[in-house]
Design a protein around this motif. Sequence first.
Motif, PDB file in Angstrom:
ATOM      1  N   SER A   1      12.652   5.350  59.948  1.00 21.05           N
ATOM      2  CA  SER A   1      12.519   3.988  59.289  1.00 21.05           C
ATOM      3  C   SER A   1      13.227   4.104  57.720  1.00 21.05           C
ATOM      4  O   SER A   1      13.646   3.851  57.396  1.00 21.05           O
ATOM      5  CB  SER A   1      11.952   2.328  59.551  1.00 21.05           C
ATOM      6  OG  SER A   1      10.662   2.778  59.024  1.00 21.05           O
ATOM      7  N   ARG A   2      13.047   5.574  57.360  1.00 27.26           N
ATOM      8  CA  ARG A   2      12.332   6.090  56.125  1.00 27.26           C
ATOM      9  C   ARG A   2      11.698   4.685  55.369  1.00 27.26           C
ATOM     10  O   ARG A   2      11.751   4.525  54.038  1.00 27.26           O
ATOM     11  CB  ARG A   2      14.256   6.171  55.489  1.00 27.26           C
ATOM     12  CG  ARG A   2      14.895   7.008  55.615  1.00 27.26           C
ATOM     13  CD  ARG A   2      16.267   7.272  55.102  1.00 27.26           C
ATOM     14  NE  ARG A   2      16.716   7.852  55.505  1.00 27.26           N
ATOM     15  CZ  ARG A   2      16.975   9.210  56.099  1.00 27.26           C
ATOM     16  NH1 ARG A   2      15.750   9.826  54.974  1.00 27.26           N
ATOM     17  NH2 ARG A   2      17.435  10.504  56.495  1.00 27.26           N
ATOM     18  N   ARG A   3      10.923   4.330  55.747  1.00 24.56           N
ATOM     19  CA  ARG A   3       9.839   3.406  55.339  1.00 24.56           C
ATOM     20  C   ARG A   3       8.245   3.353  55.084  1.00 24.56           C
ATOM     21  O   ARG A   3       8.023   3.900  56.491  1.00 24.56           O
ATOM     22  CB  ARG A   3       9.408   1.970  55.737  1.00 24.56           C
ATOM     23  CG  ARG A   3      11.516   0.982  54.855  1.00 24.56           C
ATOM     24  CD  ARG A   3      11.894  -0.011  55.509  1.00 24.56           C
ATOM     25  NE  ARG A   3      12.736  -0.251  54.955  1.00 24.56           N
ATOM     26  CZ  ARG A   3      13.258  -1.770  55.436  1.00 24.56           C
ATOM     27  NH1 ARG A   3      12.475  -2.604  55.676  1.00 24.56           N
ATOM     28  NH2 ARG A   3      15.121  -2.712  54.517  1.00 24.56           N
ATOM     29  N   TRP A   4       7.598   3.890  54.347  1.00 24.34           N
ATOM     30  CA  TRP A   4       6.046   4.358  54.723  1.00 24.34           C
ATOM     31  C   TRP A   4       4.852   3.311  53.841  1.00 24.34           C
ATOM     32  O   TRP A   4       5.068   3.288  52.867  1.00 24.34           O
ATOM     33  CB  TRP A   4       6.376   6.156  53.725  1.00 24.34           C
ATOM     34  CG  TRP A   4       7.002   6.385  54.393  1.00 24.34           C
ATOM     35  CD1 TRP A   4       8.190   6.635  53.767  1.00 24.34           C
ATOM     36  CD2 TRP A   4       6.461   7.872  54.806  1.00 24.34           C
ATOM     37  NE1 TRP A   4       8.863   7.981  54.325  1.00 24.34           N
ATOM     38  CE2 TRP A   4       8.348   8.368  55.314  1.00 24.34           C
ATOM     39  CE3 TRP A   4       5.212   8.312  55.859  1.00 24.34           C
ATOM     40  CZ2 TRP A   4       7.538   9.550  55.838  1.00 24.34           C
ATOM     41  CZ3 TRP A   4       5.354   9.142  56.852  1.00 24.34           C
ATOM     42  CH2 TRP A   4       6.350   9.895  57.368  1.00 24.34           C
ATOM     43  N   ASP A   5       4.710   3.080  55.212  1.00 23.78           N
ATOM     44  CA  ASP A   5       3.558   1.680  54.704  1.00 23.78           C
ATOM     45  C   ASP A   5       1.987   2.703  55.088  1.00 23.78           C
ATOM     46  O   ASP A   5       2.065   3.573  54.947  1.00 23.78           O
ATOM     47  CB  ASP A   5       3.509   0.281  55.820  1.00 23.78           C
ATOM     48  CG  ASP A   5       3.411   1.078  58.060  1.00 23.78           C
ATOM     49  OD1 ASP A   5       2.931   2.182  57.308  1.00 23.78           O
ATOM     50  OD2 ASP A   5       4.676   0.333  58.514  1.00 23.78           O
ATOM     51  N   LYS A   6       1.463   1.596  54.852  1.00 28.94           N
ATOM     52  CA  LYS A   6      -0.327   2.024  54.611  1.00 28.94           C
ATOM     53  C   LYS A   6      -0.799   2.686  55.512  1.00 28.94           C
ATOM     54  O   LYS A   6      -1.868   2.645  55.964  1.00 28.94           O
ATOM     55  CB  LYS A   6      -1.701   0.667  54.457  1.00 28.94           C
ATOM     56  CG  LYS A   6      -0.928  -0.055  52.710  1.00 28.94           C
ATOM     57  CD  LYS A   6      -1.406  -1.023  53.032  1.00 28.94           C
ATOM     58  CE  LYS A   6      -2.156  -1.576  51.121  1.00 28.94           C
ATOM     59  NZ  LYS A   6      -2.264  -2.728  51.278  1.00 28.94           N
ATOM     60  N   SER A   7       0.411   1.954  57.350  1.00 29.26           N
ATOM     61  CA  SER A   7       0.068   3.121  58.201  1.00 29.26           C
ATOM     62  C   SER A   7      -0.114   4.885  58.348  1.00 29.26           C
ATOM     63  O   SER A   7      -0.923   5.224  58.933  1.00 29.26           O
ATOM     64  CB  SER A   7       0.998   2.481  59.464  1.00 29.26           C
ATOM     65  OG  SER A   7       2.202   3.352  59.351  1.00 29.26           O
ATOM     66  N   CYS A   8       0.456   4.827  57.521  1.00 24.98           N
ATOM     67  CA  CYS A   8       0.238   6.724  57.729  1.00 24.98           C
ATOM     68  C   CYS A   8      -0.307   7.433  55.691  1.00 24.98           C
ATOM     69  O   CYS A   8       0.834   8.356  55.089  1.00 24.98           O
ATOM     70  CB  CYS A   8       1.692   7.566  57.895  1.00 24.98           C
ATOM     71  SG  CYS A   8       2.211   7.271  59.102  1.00 24.98           S
ATOM     72  N   PRO A   9      -0.979   6.728  55.320  1.00 22.06           N
ATOM     73  CA  PRO A   9      -1.166   6.940  54.061  1.00 22.06           C
ATOM     74  C   PRO A   9      -1.919   8.447  53.762  1.00 22.06           C
ATOM     75  O   PRO A   9      -1.950   8.574  52.788  1.00 22.06           O
ATOM     76  CB  PRO A   9      -2.381   6.704  53.512  1.00 22.06           C
ATOM     77  CG  PRO A   9      -3.874   6.110  54.964  1.00 22.06           C
ATOM     78  CD  PRO A   9      -2.347   6.390  55.686  1.00 22.06           C
TER      79      PRO A   9
END
Length: 716
Positions: free
Chosen positions: A396-404
Amino acid sequence: MYNMNGSKVFSKLDLKYGYHQIELDENSRDITTFVTHKGLYRYKRLMFGINSAPEKYQQVISQVFHDCEGVQNISDDIVVHAETKEEHDRRLAKVFDRILENNLTLNRQKCQLGMNQIQFMGHMVSMDGIGPTADQVKGIIEAKPPTSGAEIRSFLGLVNFSARYIPDLATVSEPLRKLTRKGAVFCWGKEEQASFDKLKGSLSRAETLGHFKLDASKTTVVTDASNVGLGAMLIQSNDGNSQVISYASKALTDVEKRYSTTEKEALAVVWACEKFRLYLQGVAFELVTDHKPLEVLYGPRSKPNAMIERWIVKLMPYNFKVVYAPGKTNIPDALSRLVNPALKVSPTPSQLESETEEFVRFTAREATPIALSTREVEGMSKVDQELSDVRICLMSRRWDKSCPMYYPVREELSQIGYLVLRGTRLVIPTALRRKCVELAHQGHLGIVGTKQLRTKVWWPRMDKDVENYVKACHGCQIVDSSTHAEPVTPTPLPIGPWQDLAIDLMGPLPTGHYVFVVVDYYSRYYELEITKDMSTGKLIDVLETMFSRYGLPCSVTSDNGPQFKSDMFREYMEENAIHHRRVTPLHPAANGEVERQNRSLLKRIKIAHAESKDWKNELRTYLLAYRTTPHATTGVSPAELMWGTKLPQVEQLERHVDESVRDRDSEMKHRNKLYIDQKRGAVESALEAGDTVLVKQKRVRSIGIYLLDLNRQVRL
């Protein structure tokens, strides 16, 4: 050739009679004796046929012109060159003078003076650069197809002499080289004829190569690899005009042919730099390749396999930047594709995969640790929640808080199937991380050795996991002797003299005597008793005598000697309400005050022995000097702190002296603590009550006298 760069005017001189120019020393003439029908004769001058004649002749002629600028020679051929006619004439006149001085003779018919181009050692050298000679081109063009392996070797030898003028020579000549291998059957077909014709055409169309210039605005090395060989070009640009300096090619060995595409392209870079090292060392240049993964592989963050790591070390002397150029704009790539159509093989579907995907697959395969399969890593990665979140973020090329923990390295991450890679390193799923560390720690490598695992694989907090595993390894702990010292805990200064004492028994001395030492922690005042009796009863008797003079102390500190561990000594301490503290076993520094005084006493005993004096009298002399000298820590003499000054004084003055002593004692102990902790690398222990630890014990066996180290687990 390199020394002729930029020259436009040339003269070629030829020495007459060759080796006979050099006269032999009288002592060397006898070894040239030969037999004739008229008797024995010997040579006066250097003769043809002597093994060392070529090397010696070259050395002598080179020495004659060693300080003449613009002069080169190979054997009896001498070249004088310069950029202008005037400079050339000056150099030529100097050469003629040197020839006269050394009685050398020139061959007038073979000398060429003031030429704009000359033929020298099989090459045509001119103001434009270096090119093949007409005789070479004519000989190759008129060559007939070989009829045997020996004729092919002869033809390839002629071609290889002009290799610098023929692009992609190794790939083009591969069909011919196959016929020269041991056991090969000579069979001349279409492939061989096409290779033969292409080699003749390449040399006939060969252009003049330029001279290498150190002040060129841009230097470029272009490399490419095929399935059978490597190719490279050295190009220089000045004012927008580019000129080829040299071509180079190399046939791959049977082992190198089995390399992957990435490894072949990486090998081409290393080989090209070493081939052109005379030109490239000390020069900043661009290295152009049509294989995009090399930009990462030879980049600063690369973590390749061991073989490519060695190639990177070989490239360290060079200052270059890898630049990607598509195949259709990469000259060696285009040349490597201009092969006889009969030699081409229809590509398979796997060969049509993108180079990037092929490189990722190659990296994943090479990065998988031994004893683990890529399939196993991929299977565990599929069900690993952490890597599943990473794959979702990558797609998705979107980095959220699930992979800090992966966010800082997001630009280095890629995926192929269920596998995730960071650069050239495989990201290991959670379930296999401990197994990877166990594999890396085989042989009980230390922390640094085990951390080499990170050259192939990676996961967040990897270094911390390795450290925890190695520190908990039972085998490593048993043999580990590099335990960190605990920080020093200074002994607090007692509130008054003769309240806290330290005792120790020093000996036996060579005379059979022991010295029993008692030190006051407050004043550093100490008493001693010399005795041959080291029994508990004797030591108690000595202590009672001292206590009758100074009074009973509050506490006594000793080591774990048998006299101090006996029931008699324990009962004596309890009867007099004295707290007895024994220090940690095998740790003399815990009773440092008395140990320091023992060292001073032993030093004076050795001095007395060396000077043949009574050591007992010398000890009494030392005690008097010590007790009346200000102590380095307190700044006050031990006698003054023990007994007070002999002059009348008020109570306020006594309090002031005591405060100053305490301040100085605290300051000196703090300085000493900082120094020792830093020197020993002291670290606070993380042990807590209930932890299981290893304790080293020393036991003396009854048979023989030796110490045996035993390790056993105990619970704190």
